[in-house]
Design a protein around this motif. Structure first.
Motif, PDB file in Angstrom:
ATOM      1  N   ALA A   1      29.736  18.455  28.132  1.00  0.00           N
ATOM      2  CA  ALA A   1      30.850  17.500  28.259  1.00  0.00           C
ATOM      3  C   ALA A   1      31.228  17.308  29.727  1.00  0.00           C
ATOM      4  N   GLY A   2      31.210  18.407  30.485  1.00  0.00           N
ATOM      5  CA  GLY A   2      31.526  18.296  31.907  1.00  0.00           C
ATOM      6  C   GLY A   2      30.531  17.431  32.638  1.00  0.00           C
ATOM      7  N   MET A   3      29.235  17.625  32.350  1.00  0.00           N
ATOM      8  CA  MET A   3      28.223  16.809  33.015  1.00  0.00           C
ATOM      9  C   MET A   3      28.265  15.376  32.510  1.00  0.00           C
ATOM     10  N   GLY A   4      28.619  15.172  31.233  1.00  0.00           N
ATOM     11  CA  GLY A   4      28.788  13.810  30.717  1.00  0.00           C
ATOM     12  C   GLY A   4      29.893  13.072  31.450  1.00  0.00           C
ATOM     13  N   THR A   5      30.967  13.781  31.748  1.00  0.00           N
ATOM     14  CA  THR A   5      32.066  13.176  32.514  1.00  0.00           C
ATOM     15  C   THR A   5      31.609  12.812  33.924  1.00  0.00           C
ATOM     16  N   VAL A   6      30.862  13.718  34.554  1.00  0.00           N
ATOM     17  CA  VAL A   6      30.324  13.436  35.888  1.00  0.00           C
ATOM     18  C   VAL A   6      29.387  12.235  35.836  1.00  0.00           C
TER      19      VAL A   6
ATOM     20  N   THR B   1      22.151  11.606  35.528  1.00  0.00           N
ATOM     21  CA  THR B   1      21.409  11.184  34.336  1.00  0.00           C
ATOM     22  C   THR B   1      20.483  12.296  33.863  1.00  0.00           C
ATOM     23  N   ILE B   2      19.654  12.795  34.753  1.00  0.00           N
ATOM     24  CA  ILE B   2      18.713  13.847  34.373  1.00  0.00           C
ATOM     25  C   ILE B   2      19.451  15.127  34.015  1.00  0.00           C
ATOM     26  N   SER B   3      20.480  15.458  34.775  1.00  0.00           N
ATOM     27  CA  SER B   3      21.225  16.687  34.502  1.00  0.00           C
ATOM     28  C   SER B   3      21.899  16.634  33.133  1.00  0.00           C
ATOM     29  N   PHE B   4      22.483  15.503  32.791  1.00  0.00           N
ATOM     30  CA  PHE B   4      23.125  15.385  31.472  1.00  0.00           C
ATOM     31  C   PHE B   4      22.088  15.498  30.355  1.00  0.00           C
ATOM     32  N   MET B   5      20.935  14.849  30.533  1.00  0.00           N
ATOM     33  CA  MET B   5      19.882  14.942  29.520  1.00  0.00           C
ATOM     34  C   MET B   5      19.425  16.394  29.356  1.00  0.00           C
TER      35      MET B   5
ATOM     36  N   LEU C   1      23.202  25.813  35.564  1.00  0.00           N
ATOM     37  CA  LEU C   1      22.941  24.371  35.562  1.00  0.00           C
ATOM     38  C   LEU C   1      24.060  23.618  36.282  1.00  0.00           C
ATOM     39  N   SER C   2      25.297  24.010  36.029  1.00  0.00           N
ATOM     40  CA  SER C   2      26.437  23.342  36.672  1.00  0.00           C
ATOM     41  C   SER C   2      26.429  23.579  38.174  1.00  0.00           C
ATOM     42  N   LEU C   3      26.093  24.810  38.586  1.00  0.00           N
ATOM     43  CA  LEU C   3      26.026  25.106  40.019  1.00  0.00           C
ATOM     44  C   LEU C   3      24.946  24.271  40.693  1.00  0.00           C
ATOM     45  N   PHE C   4      23.801  24.152  40.041  1.00  0.00           N
ATOM     46  CA  PHE C   4      22.725  23.354  40.607  1.00  0.00           C
ATOM     47  C   PHE C   4      23.128  21.884  40.734  1.00  0.00           C
TER      48      PHE C   4
END
Length: 676
Positions: free
Chosen positions: A38-43, A107-111, A138-141
């Motif tokens: 959800a955090g990466m989706g928001t980003v 895009t790639i990170s969320f996927m 993953l979030s740190l990267f």
């Protein structure tokens, strides 16, 4: 633009890293994964808003009256100040290439976040140990990569550059109980640190002569062709001209200081982007979970070197010798990796060498780019291929992860005939192969064609060279496709479950990336990303790329790709003796390609036999026997002398009186002798 959204783009993944890293182990697995996703989706949403506002918003902050797309610093705060001119700031820079990366990375990170929800569980629904830690990494990267691409100055980029290296170390070594994973993570860390030393020295040399780290001051290039590149912003004109003006440039070993600085900076890019001879870490980095391979090796970490050269392109253009080095390194790496990929049996390593080859394509594109030919089409082509490659290579890696998850092996000899069992994965992998092979109308066709056009305009030699590499790419990708999904009927071993397509959390990212790989080539990149902000195409629309194709180049590259695919089809679609015959005809070449041209053995020889054996061992002997021996000898002498004179402090008054008397007599004798 309001600074709230840019701040949130960086703050959310950092917050998710801290939250999951500190409290994740106390959360249910599903909650940690959901929060991270959800955090990466928001980003992702915020990044899309920022990038689309920049490209299409028409704000005077971003678009000049003459239509030029401007660089814009959204915020920039002072972090460290050494002198009035030497200041390190942390900020957020928006320009065409950083806005493009704001689309690619989230895009790639969320996927990958969504995909990992299914991949990091076994077929019984049991989550892998360290699942929450995985999402924290993953979030740190993601935070590190986003901070890198929006950096307002080269030192901020370096800080996040090192954070990316630390993140990749953690992700590659995620299975820390597995010796090969630990070894791979250390290998990646050490090789890239060695390269980053050159990067740091280059930064220091550049900043010493220019007096600034700021990208806008270093690369300010007004519109106006080649001459515009040499016009430096007024704020740093005096400091920069000392190295930018050839007549006044300090020279070291026949090359200007600027050339040395740029080559050293490129050395950092060679390490991150796995260019020869610093490529050896990337294939072994496949020891991490497959989603990590998709995130690090397809779209983000490995393109950092390409992004670095693109960011400093106006400087590289002033010293074309440094661009020539970029071309040579890129071309050699592209051919080497393509040859090696033709002889690998691990599907992830095939894709790893494919990544090395494709990143080298982007490097060559930047290296051959010159403003006098199609207004620097190579610059646009390199970033265009970065964009399209991110999508179809992430698709290929995630498809490979689905296959590995279903079969339980990386070796294609354990696969074969999977098209009947995994139809969705089969179609998605085929789309990825068509895209990377450069078949019209898939994404890779358009970006690869622009790179070949740039090579053709620069040198017919490099055009032929890169066309041959493109043909090899089509061959080895369809080789691995047929070996996985065709070749012969799949045999389900006793005790193993029948392979099938994976849960929706893994399948949905495949479908989305497959659709993007079909359509991304139609993005009018020539109107969005150019080296000096001037659109290449007067009227940009969805079909612009098709209308502006150089068909003399496109048809040749398409023919080469089709011939390569036909050869792969004949050799690998059905089981036959042709591959073995080919290997027997060229046993040396096959052996060298299969063993990666023995680069690992060469490094082992250099490190163990030469550095450790011939240099470190004599130094260790000298340290042990001479340095330590001298210290030990001093201690022994002191100890024995102390033992011998210990009676002088016995506590007996008679002894002290005798010593006093003897001392007085000796003193009197010496005095009398001196008076004689």
């Amino acid at each position: 633009m309001d600074i709230t959204i840019p701040i949130l783009i960086l703050a959310i993944p950092l917050f998710m890293f801290l939250l999951l890293g500190l409290t994740g182990m106390k959360m249910p697995h599903w909650l940690a994964g959901t929060l991270g996703t959800a955090g990466m989706g928001t980003v992702l949403v915020l990044s899309y808003i920022t990038a689309l506002t920049y490209f299409f918003g028409g704000s005077p902050q971003f678009i000049a009256e003459n239509g030029e797309r401007l660089q814009a610093v959204i915020f920039n705060c002072t972090w460290l100040q050494f002198t009035p001119s030497l200041v390190i700031k942390l900020g957020f820079l928006l320009d065409p290439i950083s806005a493009l990366m704001l689309i690619v990375i989230p895009t790639i990170s969320f996927m990958v976040h969504l995909y990992s929800m299914g991949y990091m569980r076994d077929h019984h629904g049991v989550y892998e140990h360290g699942f929450q830690r995985f999402y924290a990494f993953l979030s740190l990267f993601s935070f590190s990569m986003l901070g890198l691409v929006v950096a307002t100055n080269i030192f901020q980029m370096y800080i996040f550059w090192e954070l990316v290296g630390a993140s990749s170390y953690l992700l590659i070594g995620f299975y820390y109980k597995k010796p090969s994973a630990v070894s791979a993570s250390k290998k990646a860390f050490i090789v890239t640190r060695f390269a980053d030393l050159g990067f740091l020295i280059g930064i220091l040399v550049l900043s010493y002569y220019t007096g600034t780290f700021d990208f806008m001051k270093l690369t300010s290039a007004p519109v106006g062709g080649m001459e515009g590149v040499y016009q430096i912003s007024e704020q740093t004109a005096m400091g920069v001209k000392s190295i930018f003006t050839q007549s006044a440039a300090p020279v070291f070993m026949g090359a200007s200081v600027l050339t040395w600085a740029l080559v050293l900076i490129f050395m950092g890019g060679m390490g991150k982007s796995a260019m020869m001879p610093l490529h050896i870490w990337l294939p072994d980095a496949m020891e991490g979970p497959t989603p990590v391979s998709a995130l690090i090796h397809a779209a983000t970490m490995v393109v950092a070197g390409v992004y670095l050269v693109a960011r400093l392109y106006p400087l590289y253009l002033m010293e074309t010798a440094s661009l020539d080095i970029v071309v040579v390194v890129g071309a050699l790496t592209a051919l080497y990796a393509a040859l090696v990929a033709c002889a690998q049996i691990d599907i992830k390593r095939v894709l790893a060498f494919s990544t090395i080859s494709q990143i080298a394509f982007m490097m060559v594109s930047l290296g051959v780019s010159r403003p006098e030919f199609h207004d620097g089409i190579g610059y646009m082509a390199g970033m265009f291929h970065l964009f399209t490659h991110a999508m179809f290579k992430a698709l290929l890696f995630l498809c490979a992860g689905a296959i590995i998850h279903a079969v339980g092996s990386n070796d294609y000899t354990d696969m074969h005939g999977l098209r009947k069992y995994m139809p969705i994965t089969n179609v998605c992998f085929l789309i990825g192969c068509l895209a990377i092979a450069g078949i019209i109308p898939f994404a890779g066709f358009f970006s690869k064609d622009e790179i070949l056009v740039a090579c053709f305009g620069h040198s017919i030699f490099w055009y032929i060279w890169m066309s041959a590499v493109a043909g090899l790419t089509a061959f080895y990708m369809f080789r691995i496709y047929y070996l996985i999904f065709w070749w012969k009927e799949h045999r389900v071993h006793e005790g193993h479950h029948k392979p099938s397509d994976q849960p929706w959390t893994m399948t949905l990212p495949l479908v989305i990336l497959a659709v993007v790989s079909c359509l991304a080539g139609f993005v009018p990149m020539g109107n969005l990303v150019t080296w000096n902000g001037v659109p290449m195409f007067e009227h940009a629309n969805f079909l612009t790329n098709l209308a502006h194709l150089d068909w003399s180049v496109a048809l040749v590259s398409l023919a080469v790709a089709i011939v390569a695919i036909v050869i792969a089809t004949v050799m690998y679609r059905k089981e036959n003796p042709l591959p073995d015959r080919m290997a027997d005809m060229m046993p040396r070449l096959w052996d060298w390609c299969h063993h990666r041209f023995y680069w690992d053995e060469l490094y082992q020889f250099i490190t163990h036999k030469i550095i450790f054996g011939c240099i470190s061992r004599p130094i260790a002997w000298f340290d042990r026997h001479i340095i330590d021996g001298a210290m030990d000898g001093l201690a022994i002498v002191t100890n024995k002398a102390s033992y011998a004179i210990r009676g002088l402090q016995s506590g007996k008054i008679q002894m002290y009186v005798w010593i006093y008397l003897i001392g007085v007599l000796l003193l009197a004798a010496v005095t009398a002798f001196c008076l004689m």
